[in-house]
Design a protein around this motif. Structure first.
Motif, PDB file in Angstrom:
ATOM      1  N   ALA A 204      29.443 -17.404   1.800  1.00  0.00           N
ATOM      2  CA  ALA A 204      28.717 -18.083   0.828  1.00  0.00           C
ATOM      3  C   ALA A 204      29.627 -19.322   0.102  1.00  0.00           C
ATOM      4  O   ALA A 204      30.757 -19.241   0.342  1.00  0.00           O
ATOM      5  N   MET A 205      28.749 -20.300  -0.591  1.00  0.00           N
ATOM      6  CA  MET A 205      29.704 -21.128  -1.245  1.00  0.00           C
ATOM      7  C   MET A 205      29.798 -20.594  -2.900  1.00  0.00           C
ATOM      8  O   MET A 205      28.767 -19.868  -3.231  1.00  0.00           O
ATOM      9  N   VAL A 206      31.042 -20.846  -3.368  1.00  0.00           N
ATOM     10  CA  VAL A 206      30.822 -20.182  -4.643  1.00  0.00           C
ATOM     11  C   VAL A 206      31.692 -21.392  -5.508  1.00  0.00           C
ATOM     12  O   VAL A 206      32.429 -22.142  -5.187  1.00  0.00           O
ATOM     13  N   ILE A 207      30.700 -21.799  -6.900  1.00  0.00           N
ATOM     14  CA  ILE A 207      31.045 -22.590  -7.742  1.00  0.00           C
ATOM     15  C   ILE A 207      31.136 -22.192  -8.980  1.00  0.00           C
ATOM     16  O   ILE A 207      30.397 -21.402  -9.581  1.00  0.00           O
ATOM     17  N   HIS A 208      32.517 -22.326  -9.641  1.00  0.00           N
ATOM     18  CA  HIS A 208      32.934 -21.918 -10.793  1.00  0.00           C
ATOM     19  C   HIS A 208      33.180 -22.971 -11.966  1.00  0.00           C
ATOM     20  O   HIS A 208      33.958 -23.528 -11.757  1.00  0.00           O
ATOM     21  N   TYR A 209      32.519 -22.732 -12.983  1.00  0.00           N
ATOM     22  CA  TYR A 209      32.898 -23.687 -14.211  1.00  0.00           C
ATOM     23  C   TYR A 209      33.531 -22.842 -15.136  1.00  0.00           C
ATOM     24  O   TYR A 209      33.234 -22.008 -15.824  1.00  0.00           O
TER      25      TYR A 209
END
Length: 828
Positions: A204-209
């Motif tokens: 999976a791709m993980v995008i963290h803000y």
């Protein structure tokens, strides 16, 4: 919560987003070899970047002072199956995604039923010099039906919208040591930080803000795709946004293609989420984590070749399974597992080329560093380090065991119809993708190529039988995910040498690893089948022609190049092109050696040995002193042609070397000089490797400079143009071979480890650890003032270790697991 923020979210859910992108230019519908691709797609981020952060990039970090304006400036992430290009926008962010099995098309039998019947006539016409008649006949009887394959396609894009129309202290980067993309900026005194990666363990791709103020994160996002898709809320989970589709559904086609699905799942810390009308809106969050995964219903080439049992793959169910497996893992766990998995490959090789301007250059964005090369008229060592490791990063990101091999664009393509279909081009490009795999210590990442090769065999066997009446298996100049092995595009595609060249790679994997079980079970069957086709396909040259009685290929091409016949006619269709013979010699010699190692197939070995005695030798032109490209010394139509096919024997083969064949090596040098020091990106990469093999480090470096200064995009992607990834991979291998080579055999038939064989004065100090030499030897080297300081060679088995430096050779006894120390005084 502020009324202004609530109103903002309501407007977004009504679809009043202001994200924009210009339409991409349509690709001209022409044969692959003739297309002019206009691929730039401009991207508008509404945010005004008022200042850039003070950069102090790590030695292996790509850094930038503004968001990407075009796709070719975005930064790549990948895990072999899922790929992403991250733009680093502020108000308008875009993440373009790929899934490695998302190909248009479907299984078919493209083999022309007329082929076998008309082949003898085509061969006769070529022997008689009636090339035009042969071309016309071949076009209607040998070409695939259909002639063209369908493309690899973009999965889709995530479009993000944030209410930040001004930004200060902006920075975006790609950390090659950890495979992390980061974007940061300050808005209204609040610092915002975004970090992305694609994890192989998580699939999976993980995008963290995050932000340094609570409840500061407001954003919304949606899925987009050019065609054939829908974007909806997941009825089973309000925190998930679904992308679903099937290639061809928009055209109402009778035969629809691959089904695909993707999920973007949101995990919030604080804040509120609304999921409606194909858009998720988030307000007042402390942290946002978005997990993205994708899948298709592609069944795999093995099932396509042998479809005994139906395969029913539900892409959405596959995605849900992945998301469910990650539910209990928090962000830091996902990140740590990703870094550990990635670094098991990346950390094996360390290259250190000191740069006196390192501190100054660390403050420059990477695109500025590329531009600086032209001012300096050399490549700063800081950039050489990055460029080398970027190539290894790309291979780790685009080629993982169990997934598809890297295609013409690796894993990354944003169009529905990318350049040359982003296919597997087998007349140089696919093979070049894997040149760095062994020497830069990424052997396992070679396996997707072997899996594809093995899976192509049943398709190639049908083509060999139907077109040529031959045993064994064949691939022409390209293939795809559906097992296309017939000639494609145009008559220039009638080049039945792709399988023979592909068979070199498992042999090289054996040479580097010493894995005898791999040789027996995987490599040798591939090699033998390719050789069986060659032995059946070759014909005897008739009386009255040069080399009458010798065996040759007919029909033949020297890939994508043409020549002038004595009549003045321009042709590319011929018999006995030099590259063919060199590939065949390489294959048959490797088969002979493999049968001896495995103590098997004595009759087959004898056939190979007999054929080797009847192959046309590599010829030197009496007129020019160069290696002849064809069996006759025809005049070239394009002296500076991008392909240097007739030097296959120099690289990637070992038939030409300054040690064992000095006369041919000198002719190869003249050939390279005539080809020139410019060309497409991948062409320059190939020629750098060839100059390395001639031990001319200064000339190799000159072409490396040309490649990086003129054929490298701002994100370090190779520019053909357009973007092709093979130039990156070829150049990475070339930098390694400036420092270490092992293709030449010594008098005892052992591979000779050549230390610093093509070192330029521009790289006169440094060290490298972890490179691999044939014979499964790990090599570490240090040098100062352009001379060897010391080297360590770690053998995997006991026995003689043969080393060459500065034209002199020594031999040492090696013990398994014990480093052999080499110092320059040993060569006195």
């Amino acid at each position: 919560m502020k009324i202004k923020t609530l109103l903002y979210c309501a407007l977004l859910l009504m679809g009043n987003t202001t994200i924009k992108a210009q339409q991409s230019t349509k690709i001209i519908d022409a044969p692959a070899s003739q297309r002019q691709h206009k691929i730039t797609q401009f991207w508008t981020d509404r945010t005004q970047i008022q200042s850039a952060a003070s950069l102090s990039a790590g030695p292996l970090t790509l850094s930038y002072a503004r968001p990407a304006g075009v796709w070719e400036e975005a930064l790549p992430l990948g895990n072999g199956q899922l790929g992403a290009m991250v733009f680093g926008g502020v108000a308008d962010e875009r993440v373009q995604l790929n899934e490695s099995t998302l190909w248009a098309g479907h299984p078919q039998d493209p083999n022309n039923p007329k082929g076998k019947m008309y082949l003898p006539r085509i061969q006769q016409l070529l022997f008689e010099g009636k090339n035009k008649e042969a071309i016309d006949l071949a076009d209607t009887t040998l070409m695939g039906l259909p002639k063209n394959i369908k493309p690899y396609q973009s999965l889709g894009e995530l479009w993000f919208d944030m209410p930040h129309l001004k930004a200060e202290q902006y920075a975006r980067s790609l950390d090659l040591e950890r495979a992390l993309q980061q974007t940061s900026y300050v808005y209204n005194g609040v610092k915002f930080f975004r970090e992305s990666f694609i994890s192989a363990p998580a699939n999976a791709m993980v995008i963290h803000y995050t932000a340094n103020k609570k409840q500061a994160l407001d954003l919304n996002f949606t899925w987009k795709r050019a065609q054939d898709f829908s974007c909806t809320a997941d009825p089973t989970d309000p925190t998930q946004l679904l992308l679903q589709g099937q290639i061809g559904q928009s055209a109402h086609a009778n035969e629809r293609g691959t089904k695909f699905a993707a999920i973007a799942k949101v995990i919030l810390k604080g804040g509120k989420l609304i999921n409606a009308d194909g858009r998720i809106a988030i307000t007042g969050a402390d942290e946002i984590t978005i997990i993205v995964t994708a899948a298709t219903d592609y069944p795999g080439l093995k099932h396509i070749a042998y479809p005994q049992t139906p395969v029913d793959i539900d892409p959405l169910a596959s995605c849900r399974k992945v998301i469910s497996s990650l539910n209990k893992q928090h962000y830091q766990q996902l990140k740590q597992a990703h870094i550990e998995d990635y670094q098991q490959y990346f950390n094996r090789v360390k290259l250190n080329l000191p740069d006196p301007e390192q501190d100054k250059l660390a403050k420059l964005p990477t695109d500025s560093l590329i531009r600086l090369t032209k001012e300096l008229q050399k490549v700063p060592n800081t950039l050489v380090n990055k460029f080398f490791q970027f190539g290894r990063y790309l291979l780790i990101s685009s080629s993982r065991p169990g997934h598809m091999p890297a295609n013409l664009q690796g894993l990354w393509a944003w169009q529905m119809d990318p350049p040359w279909n982003a296919d597997f081009h087998t007349n140089i490009n696919l093979q070049m993708n894997y040149w760095p795999a062994e020497v830069t210590n990424l052997s396992e990442l070679h396996k997707p190529l072997f899996d594809l090769t093995k899976a192509l065999i049943p398709f190639g066997e049908r083509t060999a039988s139907k077109l040529y009446g031959a045993k064994g298996w064949v691939v022409h100049h390209l293939t795809d995910a559906w097992g296309y092995t017939a000639p494609a595009d145009g008559v220039q595609g009638i080049w039945p040498m792709g399988s023979a060249w592909m068979a070199q790679h498992p042999w090289e994997h054996y040479n580097y690893t010493g894995d005898r079980e791999f040789l027996k079970v995987q490599a040798y069957p591939i090699m033998k089948g390719a050789a069986e086709f060659i032995l059946d396909f070759m014909v005897k040259i008739p009386q009255g022609k040069s080399f009458a009685g010798y065996w040759t290929t007919n029909p033949s091409h020297s890939p994508e190049n043409s020549f002038i016949l004595p009549s003045g006619e321009v042709s590319s269709f011929t018999y006995g092109a030099t590259m063919d013979t060199q590939i065949i010699r390489d294959l048959l010699q490797n088969c002979v050696e493999a049968t001896k190692l495995l103590d098997c197939d004595p009759d087959f070995r004898q056939r190979c040995q007999a054929a080797l005695t009847k192959l046309i030798p590599t010829q030197i032109s009496k007129e020019t002193g160069r290696i002849m490209e064809w069996i006759e010394d025809y005049k070239e139509t394009e002296v500076n042609h991008r392909h240097t096919s007739h030097l296959f024997g120099l690289h990637p083969s070992n038939q030409i070397s300054i040690v064992n064949t000095p006369e041919l090596a000198e002719a190869a040098k003249k050939t390279l000089l005539s080809r020139g020091d410019h060309g497409t990106g991948w062409s320059l990469a190939w020629k750098i490797n060839m100059w390395n093999r001639l031990h001319d480090g200064e000339h190799a470096y000159r072409l490396l400079y040309n490649l990086i200064s003129d054929k490298t995009l701002p994100n370090l992607f190779d520019n053909h143009p357009p973007f092709q990834i093979d130039g990156n991979f070829g150049a990475t291998a070339a930098i390694a071979e400036m420092l270490l080579q092992s293709q030449v055999r010594d008098k005892n038939n052992n591979y000779l480890i050549e230390l610093l064989p093509a070192l330029s004065h521009n790289m006169d100090q440094g060290s490298v650890t972890g490179l691999k030499a044939r014979g499964n030897r790990t090599v570490n080297i240090q040098w100062e003032n352009g001379k060897l300081k010391k080297a360590e060679i770690l053998p995997s088995s006991s026995g003689p270790v043969c080393i060459s430096y500065a034209g002199k050779q020594i031999e040492r006894n090696g013990t398994k697991g014990t480093a052999v120390l080499i110092t320059p005084d040993m060569f006195q």
